[in-house]
Design a protein around this motif. Structure first.
Motif, PDB file in Angstrom:
ATOM      1  N   THR A  59      -0.346   2.377 148.712  1.00 23.12           N
ATOM      2  CA  THR A  59      -0.225   1.454 147.586  1.00 23.12           C
ATOM      3  C   THR A  59      -0.516   2.128 146.250  1.00 23.12           C
ATOM      4  OG1 THR A  59      -2.461   0.764 148.059  1.00 23.12           O
ATOM      5  CG2 THR A  59      -0.723  -0.618 148.924  1.00 23.12           C
ATOM      6  N   SER A  60      -1.069   3.352 146.289  1.00 22.22           N
ATOM      7  CA  SER A  60      -1.309   4.117 145.063  1.00 22.22           C
ATOM      8  C   SER A  60      -1.679   5.538 145.451  1.00 22.22           C
ATOM      9  CB  SER A  60      -2.457   3.502 144.248  1.00 22.22           C
ATOM     10  OG  SER A  60      -3.663   3.581 144.983  1.00 22.22           O
ATOM     11  N   CYS A  61      -1.715   6.408 144.448  1.00 17.73           N
ATOM     12  CA  CYS A  61      -2.222   7.761 144.682  1.00 17.73           C
ATOM     13  C   CYS A  61      -3.728   7.694 144.929  1.00 17.73           C
ATOM     14  CB  CYS A  61      -1.894   8.645 143.484  1.00 17.73           C
ATOM     15  SG  CYS A  61      -2.493  10.325 143.611  1.00 17.73           S
ATOM     16  N   THR A  62      -4.392   6.759 144.256  1.00 14.73           N
ATOM     17  CA  THR A  62      -5.820   6.553 144.474  1.00 14.73           C
ATOM     18  C   THR A  62      -6.081   6.288 145.955  1.00 14.73           C
ATOM     19  OG1 THR A  62      -6.026   5.611 142.259  1.00 14.73           O
ATOM     20  CG2 THR A  62      -7.769   5.056 143.830  1.00 14.73           C
ATOM     21  N   TYR A  85     -11.309  18.071 134.227  1.00 17.07           N
ATOM     22  CA  TYR A  85     -10.234  17.478 133.421  1.00 17.07           C
ATOM     23  C   TYR A  85      -9.207  16.854 134.368  1.00 17.07           C
ATOM     24  CZ  TYR A  85      -7.053  16.838 129.501  1.00 17.07           C
ATOM     25  OH  TYR A  85      -6.242  16.280 128.530  1.00 17.07           O
ATOM     26  N   THR A  86      -9.513  15.637 134.826  1.00 16.94           N
ATOM     27  CA  THR A  86      -8.586  14.918 135.709  1.00 16.94           C
ATOM     28  C   THR A  86      -8.877  13.436 135.622  1.00 16.94           C
ATOM     29  OG1 THR A  86      -7.693  14.739 137.968  1.00 16.94           O
ATOM     30  CG2 THR A  86     -10.063  15.105 137.774  1.00 16.94           C
ATOM     31  N   PHE A  87      -8.081  12.656 136.362  1.00 16.90           N
ATOM     32  CA  PHE A  87      -8.244  11.207 136.416  1.00 16.90           C
ATOM     33  C   PHE A  87      -9.414  10.856 137.342  1.00 16.90           C
ATOM     34  CE2 PHE A  87      -6.542   6.938 137.824  1.00 16.90           C
ATOM     35  CZ  PHE A  87      -6.703   6.339 136.605  1.00 16.90           C
ATOM     36  N   VAL A  88     -10.081   9.746 137.080  1.00 13.66           N
ATOM     37  CA  VAL A  88     -11.258   9.362 137.876  1.00 13.66           C
ATOM     38  C   VAL A  88     -10.978   9.241 139.372  1.00 13.66           C
ATOM     39  CG1 VAL A  88     -12.586   8.199 136.068  1.00 13.66           C
ATOM     40  CG2 VAL A  88     -10.828   6.926 137.314  1.00 13.66           C
ATOM     41  N   SER A  89      -9.754   8.868 139.746  1.00 13.81           N
ATOM     42  CA  SER A  89      -9.467   8.669 141.179  1.00 13.81           C
ATOM     43  C   SER A  89      -9.633   9.942 141.987  1.00 13.81           C
ATOM     44  CB  SER A  89      -8.040   8.150 141.354  1.00 13.81           C
ATOM     45  OG  SER A  89      -7.926   6.862 140.795  1.00 13.81           O
ATOM     46  N   THR A  90      -9.362  11.102 141.369  1.00 18.37           N
ATOM     47  CA  THR A  90      -9.513  12.373 142.076  1.00 18.37           C
ATOM     48  C   THR A  90     -10.945  12.478 142.598  1.00 18.37           C
ATOM     49  OG1 THR A  90      -8.110  13.246 140.293  1.00 18.37           O
ATOM     50  CG2 THR A  90      -8.956  14.835 141.894  1.00 18.37           C
ATOM     51  N   PHE A 186       0.630  11.886 146.148  1.00 20.40           N
ATOM     52  CA  PHE A 186       1.563  11.649 145.044  1.00 20.40           C
ATOM     53  C   PHE A 186       1.348  10.243 144.483  1.00 20.40           C
ATOM     54  CE2 PHE A 186       3.833  15.023 147.286  1.00 20.40           C
ATOM     55  CZ  PHE A 186       4.272  15.810 146.224  1.00 20.40           C
ATOM     56  N   SER A 187       1.734  10.064 143.220  1.00 15.75           N
ATOM     57  CA  SER A 187       1.645   8.738 142.599  1.00 15.75           C
ATOM     58  C   SER A 187       3.025   8.242 142.180  1.00 15.75           C
ATOM     59  CB  SER A 187       0.754   8.785 141.352  1.00 15.75           C
ATOM     60  OG  SER A 187       0.792   7.522 140.694  1.00 15.75           O
ATOM     61  N   PHE A 188       3.251   6.954 142.435  1.00 16.86           N
ATOM     62  CA  PHE A 188       4.454   6.288 141.930  1.00 16.86           C
ATOM     63  C   PHE A 188       4.065   5.153 140.984  1.00 16.86           C
ATOM     64  CE2 PHE A 188       5.611   7.942 146.235  1.00 16.86           C
ATOM     65  CZ  PHE A 188       6.372   9.015 145.783  1.00 16.86           C
ATOM     66  N   HIS A 189       2.973   5.374 140.264  1.00 15.37           N
ATOM     67  CA  HIS A 189       2.540   4.450 139.216  1.00 15.37           C
ATOM     68  C   HIS A 189       3.597   4.425 138.108  1.00 15.37           C
ATOM     69  CE1 HIS A 189       0.093   3.256 135.644  1.00 15.37           C
ATOM     70  NE2 HIS A 189      -0.489   2.478 136.530  1.00 15.37           N
ATOM     71  N   GLU A 190       3.656   3.354 137.350  1.00 15.02           N
ATOM     72  CA  GLU A 190       4.739   3.226 136.352  1.00 15.02           C
ATOM     73  C   GLU A 190       4.721   4.313 135.279  1.00 15.02           C
ATOM     74  OE1 GLU A 190       4.516  -0.498 134.204  1.00 15.02           O
ATOM     75  OE2 GLU A 190       3.129   0.380 132.769  1.00 15.02           O
ATOM     76  N   GLY A 197       5.973   0.673 140.063  1.00 16.04           N
ATOM     77  CA  GLY A 197       4.880  -0.117 139.486  1.00 16.04           C
ATOM     78  C   GLY A 197       3.559   0.501 139.892  1.00 16.04           C
ATOM     79  N   GLU A 198       3.125   0.171 141.102  1.00 14.77           N
ATOM     80  CA  GLU A 198       1.960   0.797 141.714  1.00 14.77           C
ATOM     81  C   GLU A 198       2.408   1.325 143.068  1.00 14.77           C
ATOM     82  OE1 GLU A 198      -1.232   0.989 140.522  1.00 14.77           O
ATOM     83  OE2 GLU A 198      -1.380  -0.622 139.028  1.00 14.77           O
ATOM     84  N   GLY A 199       2.165   2.597 143.332  1.00 15.46           N
ATOM     85  CA  GLY A 199       2.542   3.145 144.636  1.00 15.46           C
ATOM     86  C   GLY A 199       2.118   4.586 144.750  1.00 15.46           C
TER      87      GLY A 199
HETATM   88  C1  LIG Z   1      -1.862   8.952 137.973  1.00 13.75           C
HETATM   89  C2  LIG Z   1      -2.880   9.831 138.594  1.00 13.75           C
HETATM   90  C3  LIG Z   1      -3.698   9.405 139.649  1.00 13.75           C
HETATM   91  C4  LIG Z   1      -3.734   7.977 140.125  1.00 13.75           C
HETATM   92  O1  LIG Z   1      -2.529   7.490 140.563  1.00 13.75           O
HETATM   93  P1  LIG Z   1      -2.412   5.942 140.963  1.00 13.75           P
HETATM   94  O2  LIG Z   1      -1.118   5.899 141.717  1.00 13.75           O
HETATM   95  O3  LIG Z   1      -2.393   5.165 139.696  1.00 13.75           O
HETATM   96  O4  LIG Z   1      -3.569   5.608 141.820  1.00 13.75           O
HETATM   97  C5  LIG Z   1      -4.550  10.312 140.247  1.00 13.75           C
HETATM   98  N1  LIG Z   1      -4.638  11.575 139.818  1.00 13.75           N
HETATM   99  C6  LIG Z   1      -3.885  12.027 138.795  1.00 13.75           C
HETATM  100  C7  LIG Z   1      -3.999  13.458 138.381  1.00 13.75           C
HETATM  101  C8  LIG Z   1      -2.988  11.167 138.143  1.00 13.75           C
HETATM  102  O5  LIG Z   1      -2.257  11.624 137.121  1.00 13.75           O
END
Ligand SMILES: *Cc1c(COP(=O)(O)O)cnc(C)c1O
Length: 384
Positions: A59-62, A85-90, A186-190, A197-199
């Motif tokens: 459902t998301s890259c997260t 230097y990255t997104f919090v989900s990492t 991988f992320s398929f966020h918008e 959308g979210e994926g």
């Molecule tokens: C966009 C992004 C994510 C999160 O992706 P989601 O699909 O929104 O959960 C994680 N890590 C990096 C580096 C991203 O750019």
């Protein structure tokens, strides 16, 4: 007076045109929960196009990163190395398992992790390295593969931004990003090149992890093997969660994946137009760094300003001309949640990209005229 009446947004999700048609087809099949026709079509397309041995839509890259942390059995006492230097989900994915995250610095030339800094951060507790291909550009994979192999570590690729991009090996061979890690997300966020959308998707390159990956994906059950007739009843066999996207999302995504070349050609043309038109500014600012060992998937076009004050002025100048440009990450090692857990180590390059990098609008529907207008505003700004 701004030349344009309408604000140019930073991003607009790509729309190919036949998304609705495929969603309608998914609905008419009478099955719209996950792991159906369109989920399989997306997974097969990704496997075929990039030579992956197994891909699971999420459902998301997260979510894909959270699956990765469960799949690799990371837990309290384990250390996981990743860029600040990255997104919090990492980071969250591994923190949620109780692991300790060790943030290291970016390279001087670009936001990707510096291999030498990875080496220095390894301890007997290190279990995994998580790399992020920033702006889609490959990390230095020769150096990183040597480090993870010689230290017996797991490698996770946060390939959220890196769809359809390749590392160029020593003999000129192009190796798809996402195929290096034991697992890759991988992320398929918008906001990404290809979206629903979210994926997201988890690619499982290590064959020993294939069976368990499906179990974690299906809420800890062996439902997938049951439907293939491999076991005669299905039940709860492990931990897991609900990581499957619905068929509605998968149908939307399939429309995009089938047209990935159309999306990429357009993005690359816009990126190249920026790069050519702004090349004259090279003694004032740095433009997006393109490592020689990477192809370019045109995910982000950025400028590195001289300092924070200049960047703040540039963003506000562009805004007054109806253009939305944005900075990117605040370093995670000094964030309110993590500050103090990092032994006050300075990460100067992460700080530099945090303060000086600005991303320009880049999306499928952006026109060449709009790029030219954005460029003319930037050139005006630096004329001062
Ligand atoms: C966009 C992004 C994510 C999160 O992706 P989601 O699909 O929104 O959960 C994680 N890590 C990096 C580096 C991203 O750019």
């Amino acid at each position: 007076m701004p030349l344009l009446e309408k604000m140019i947004p930073f991003n607009k999700p790509a729309l190919i045109g036949n998304e609705i048609e495929l969603i309608r087809d998914a609905i008419s099949s009478g099955k719209i929960s996950g792991n159906g026709k369109y989920t399989n079509l997306c997974q097969d397309l990704l496997n075929k196009r990039y030579g992956f041995s197994k891909t699971l839509l999420t459902t998301s890259c997260t979510d894909a990163l959270e699956m990765a942390a469960i799949l690799l059995n990371l837990r309290e006492g384990d250390e996981v190395i990743m860029p600040s230097y990255t997104f919090v989900s990492t980071a969250n994915a591994f923190i949620l398992r109780g692991a300790r995250v060790i943030f290291v610095d970016s390279e001087d030339s670009n936001p990707n992790m510096d291999p030498q800094k990875i080496r220095e951060a390894i301890t007997p507790k290190t279990k995994a390295v998580v790399i992020v291909h920033y702006a889609g550009f490959a990390c230095d994979m020769d150096a990183i593969m040597e480090i993870v192999r010689s230290n017996g570590l797991y490698l996770v690729e946060d390939a959220a931004q890196a769809i359809d991009n390749y590392f160029i090996g020593r003999n000129g061979e192009q190796i798809p990003l996402g195929s290096f890690g034991h697992v890759s997300a991988f992320s398929f966020h918008e906001t990404k090149n290809v979206n629903c959308g979210e994926g997201g998707a988890l690619v499982i390159n290590d064959k020993d992890l294939h069976t368990r990956s499906e179990i974690i994906w299906e809420k800890g059950t062996n439902r997938s093997s049951f439907f293939r007739g491999e076991v005669d009843k299905y039940g709860w066999v492990d931990i897991g969660s609900s990581f499957l996207p619905s068929e509605l999302n998968a149908a939307f995504l399939y429309a995009q994946l089938q047209n990935i070349e159309k999306i990429q050609d357009k993005r690359k043309a816009l990126y190249n137009r920026y790069a050519a038109a702004l090349s004259g500014l090279k003694d004032r600012v740095s433009l997006t760094y393109e490592p020689a060992y990477s192809t370019n998937n045109a995910h982000i076009f950025y400028i590195l300003c001289a300092d924070l004050a200049e960047r703040t002025e540039l963003i506000s100048f562009l805004k007054s001309n109806n253009i939305l440009s944005v900075f990117h990450y605040l370093p995670l090692h000094s964030s309110p949640y993590y500050d103090g857990k990092q032994q006050n180590r300075d990460l100067p390059n992460a700080l530099k990209f945090s303060e000086r990098l600005v991303r320009l609008p880049l999306f499928f529907e952006l026109s060449e005229e709009e790029v030219d207008y954005i460029v003319s505003c930037i050139l005006n700004f630096y004329k001062k």
